[in-house]
Design an enzyme around this catalytic site. Structure first.
Site, PDB file in Angstrom:
ATOM      1  N   ARG A 154      34.748 -53.829  24.641  1.00  0.00           N
ATOM      2  CA  ARG A 154      34.535 -52.978  25.831  1.00  0.00           C
ATOM      3  C   ARG A 154      35.097 -53.754  27.009  1.00  0.00           C
ATOM      4  O   ARG A 154      34.647 -54.869  27.293  1.00  0.00           O
ATOM      5  CB  ARG A 154      33.043 -52.690  26.028  1.00  0.00           C
ATOM      6  CG  ARG A 154      32.744 -52.132  27.416  1.00  0.00           C
ATOM      7  CD  ARG A 154      31.344 -51.588  27.547  1.00  0.00           C
ATOM      8  NE  ARG A 154      31.218 -50.334  26.821  1.00  0.00           N
ATOM      9  CZ  ARG A 154      30.202 -49.492  26.965  1.00  0.00           C
ATOM     10  NH1 ARG A 154      29.221 -49.767  27.796  1.00  0.00           N
ATOM     11  NH2 ARG A 154      30.165 -48.380  26.274  1.00  0.00           N
ATOM     12  N   HIS A 205      37.009 -43.469  26.204  1.00  0.00           N
ATOM     13  CA  HIS A 205      35.798 -43.864  25.453  1.00  0.00           C
ATOM     14  C   HIS A 205      35.776 -43.093  24.122  1.00  0.00           C
ATOM     15  O   HIS A 205      34.945 -42.205  23.919  1.00  0.00           O
ATOM     16  CB  HIS A 205      34.557 -43.554  26.301  1.00  0.00           C
ATOM     17  CG  HIS A 205      33.306 -44.224  25.823  1.00  0.00           C
ATOM     18  ND1 HIS A 205      33.261 -45.128  24.777  1.00  0.00           N
ATOM     19  CD2 HIS A 205      32.018 -44.117  26.268  1.00  0.00           C
ATOM     20  CE1 HIS A 205      32.021 -45.543  24.605  1.00  0.00           C
ATOM     21  NE2 HIS A 205      31.243 -44.947  25.494  1.00  0.00           N
ATOM     22  N   GLN A 247      32.594 -42.614  21.706  1.00  0.00           N
ATOM     23  CA  GLN A 247      31.606 -41.662  22.234  1.00  0.00           C
ATOM     24  C   GLN A 247      31.953 -40.238  21.829  1.00  0.00           C
ATOM     25  O   GLN A 247      31.096 -39.475  21.381  1.00  0.00           O
ATOM     26  CB  GLN A 247      31.574 -41.771  23.773  1.00  0.00           C
ATOM     27  CG  GLN A 247      30.610 -40.807  24.419  1.00  0.00           C
ATOM     28  CD  GLN A 247      29.166 -41.137  24.091  1.00  0.00           C
ATOM     29  OE1 GLN A 247      28.732 -42.256  24.288  1.00  0.00           O
ATOM     30  NE2 GLN A 247      28.418 -40.168  23.572  1.00  0.00           N
ATOM     31  N   ASP A 260      28.680 -36.554  33.082  1.00  0.00           N
ATOM     32  CA  ASP A 260      28.554 -38.010  33.010  1.00  0.00           C
ATOM     33  C   ASP A 260      28.262 -38.509  34.425  1.00  0.00           C
ATOM     34  O   ASP A 260      28.380 -37.753  35.402  1.00  0.00           O
ATOM     35  CB  ASP A 260      29.866 -38.607  32.451  1.00  0.00           C
ATOM     36  CG  ASP A 260      29.778 -40.112  32.189  1.00  0.00           C
ATOM     37  OD1 ASP A 260      28.656 -40.666  32.141  1.00  0.00           O
ATOM     38  OD2 ASP A 260      30.846 -40.742  32.039  1.00  0.00           O
ATOM     39  N   CYS A 272      26.759 -38.638  27.673  1.00  0.00           N
ATOM     40  CA  CYS A 272      26.912 -39.854  26.862  1.00  0.00           C
ATOM     41  C   CYS A 272      25.803 -40.865  27.135  1.00  0.00           C
ATOM     42  O   CYS A 272      25.557 -41.739  26.313  1.00  0.00           O
ATOM     43  CB  CYS A 272      28.285 -40.473  27.111  1.00  0.00           C
ATOM     44  SG  CYS A 272      28.523 -41.078  28.803  1.00  0.00           S
ATOM     45  N   ARG A 278      26.170 -42.104  17.640  1.00  0.00           N
ATOM     46  CA  ARG A 278      27.048 -43.250  17.889  1.00  0.00           C
ATOM     47  C   ARG A 278      27.025 -44.166  16.669  1.00  0.00           C
ATOM     48  O   ARG A 278      28.048 -44.689  16.244  1.00  0.00           O
ATOM     49  CB  ARG A 278      26.600 -44.021  19.136  1.00  0.00           C
ATOM     50  CG  ARG A 278      26.744 -43.281  20.454  1.00  0.00           C
ATOM     51  CD  ARG A 278      28.194 -43.022  20.815  1.00  0.00           C
ATOM     52  NE  ARG A 278      28.974 -44.240  20.895  1.00  0.00           N
ATOM     53  CZ  ARG A 278      29.002 -45.080  21.948  1.00  0.00           C
ATOM     54  NH1 ARG A 278      28.317 -44.788  23.029  1.00  0.00           N
ATOM     55  NH2 ARG A 278      29.761 -46.158  21.927  1.00  0.00           N
TER      56      ARG A 278
HETATM   57  N1   CP Z   1      27.309 -44.107  26.121  1.00  0.00           N
HETATM   58  C1   CP Z   1      27.513 -45.432  26.120  1.00  0.00           C
HETATM   59  O1   CP Z   1      28.583 -45.941  25.787  1.00  0.00           O
HETATM   60  O2   CP Z   1      26.411 -46.155  26.470  1.00  0.00           O
HETATM   61  P1   CP Z   1      26.342 -47.709  26.744  1.00  0.00           P
HETATM   62  O3   CP Z   1      27.071 -47.980  28.022  1.00  0.00           O
HETATM   63  O4   CP Z   1      24.862 -48.002  26.855  1.00  0.00           O
HETATM   64  O5   CP Z   1      26.970 -48.447  25.599  1.00  0.00           O
HETATM   65  N1  NVA Z   2      31.850 -43.200  32.591  1.00  0.00           N
HETATM   66  C1  NVA Z   2      30.856 -44.193  32.288  1.00  0.00           C
HETATM   67  C2  NVA Z   2      30.496 -44.148  30.825  1.00  0.00           C
HETATM   68  C3  NVA Z   2      29.419 -45.094  30.418  1.00  0.00           C
HETATM   69  C4  NVA Z   2      29.125 -45.047  28.965  1.00  0.00           C
HETATM   70  C5  NVA Z   2      31.352 -45.568  32.685  1.00  0.00           C
HETATM   71  O1  NVA Z   2      32.518 -45.895  32.409  1.00  0.00           O
HETATM   72  O2  NVA Z   2      30.591 -46.291  33.290  1.00  0.00           O
END
Ligand code: CP
Ligand code: NVA
Length: 308
Positions: free
Chosen positions: A107, A134, A137, A225, A266, A294
């Site tokens: 990530r 992502h 997700q 989101d 998400c 997930r």
């Molecule tokens: N939805 C998601 O990716 O959550 P986290 O940021 O908690 O991993």
């Molecule tokens: N759009 C959000 C998703 C988190 C899972 C971010 O990037 O923070």
């Protein structure tokens, strides 16, 4: 060996195979305690590095548990604690990690970090979120939709709010799985034009509608989101909130969608901002199935990577 970097760069057949596997690995565990090992152990004797340059709850825990259920072991690494955060190149990091571990989930911020990792690693690399996409997700989201409402092909998905990384992967999925996607949000926060054109070229109907109530008409799925993603500056908070308030998902807005429409997010959610409590906790919400999936979807992705 296969990397899982994005939905639009994975073939529709492979994506469908992953969703099918996700459904079957979930079914195979029905009634079993959470921590039990799966009957099949495709990650036996394998070590998986989970690298986080941003915070995470779901991605971190679901990958960690998923690897263990498949017989492997994990190493959860914070980017800031690695030399990666102190100037060591991504290419060198990728080549070194490949000597120790059998798979890397990362990530990160810039998409180029993910791509450089994949280019130089000799083990599979999985995208656990970048500023731009992502994909894990959205694989879980497709699985969740199909569990509740059957095949997603031909359905109408409405994204309300910021055209962010999660929205981008939904647009990619529209092109690959053959559903229609309507984006409802303010012009400055539109999704990337190139992603929209690519999905359209694959046959998906992608629409941009500025009026949220108009957008959700005939929706089978309504998604939103956070209004401020992890990579967005806090200084943009007020400006973004002012632009995005008309796109909050509340009961009134859900009332304009199909009667049997479902709601997804998400998570983490900012209750009372992009979505009301009544929708989050209401009968149309499938957010916790989505979070659970997930685990199953990523197990299927990891299996696909190692089976390649
Ligand atoms: N939805 C998601 O990716 O959550 P986290 O940021 O908690 O991993
Ligand atoms: N759009 C959000 C998703 C988190 C899972 C971010 O990037 O923070």
């Amino acid at each position: 060996m296969r990397h899982f970097l994005d939905i639009h760069t994975t073939t529709p057949d492979d994506l469908r195979a992953i969703i099918d596997t996700a459904k079957s690995v979930k079914k195979a565990r029905e009634g079993q305690p959470k921590a039990a090992l799966d009957a099949e152990q495709p990650l036996a004797d394998r070590m998986v590095a989970l690298i986080f340059e941003k915070p995470s709850t779901r991605t971190r825990v679901s990958f960690d548990v998923g690897v263990r259920q498949m017989g492997g072991q994990t190493m959860v690494l914070s980017g800031a604690d690695m030399q990666l955060g102190h100037g060591e190149t991504i290419a060198d990091t990728a080549r070194v990690l490949s000597r120790y571990v059998d798979m890397i989930m990362i990530r990160t911020f810039e998409e180029s970090t993910l791509h450089e990792m994949a280019e130089y690693a000799s083990v599979p690399v999985i995208n656990g979120l970048t500023n731009r996409t992502h994909p894990c997700q959205i694989m879980a989201d497709i699985q969740t939709f199909e569990e509740h409402r059957g095949p997603i092909a031909g359905k109408k998905v409405v994204w309300c709010g910021d055209g962010n990384n999660v929205c981008a992967s939904f647009i990619h999925a529209a092109g690959q799985f053959g559903f229609d996607l309507t984006f409802a949000g303010p012009p400055p926060l539109d999704p990337e034009r190139g992603f929209i054109e690519e999905a359209r070229a694959k046959g998906a109907t992608i629409e941009i509608v500025r009026d949220a109530q108009e957008a959700v008409k005939n929706a089978d799925l309504v998604v939103t989101d956070t209004w401020l993603s992890m990579h967005d500056s806090q200084s943009a908070r007020e400006r973004r909130h002012n632009m995005l308030r008309p796109y909050r998902v509340d009961r009134k807005l859900m009332g304009h969608a199909n009667k049997d429409a479902i709601f997804m997010h998400c998570l983490p959610a900012h209750r009372g901002e992009e979505v009301s409590n009544a929708v989050m906790d209401g009968p149309q919400s499938v957010i916790f199935d989505e979070a659970e999936n997930r685990l199953h979807a990523q197990k299927a992705i990891m299996r696909w990577c190692v089976e390649g």
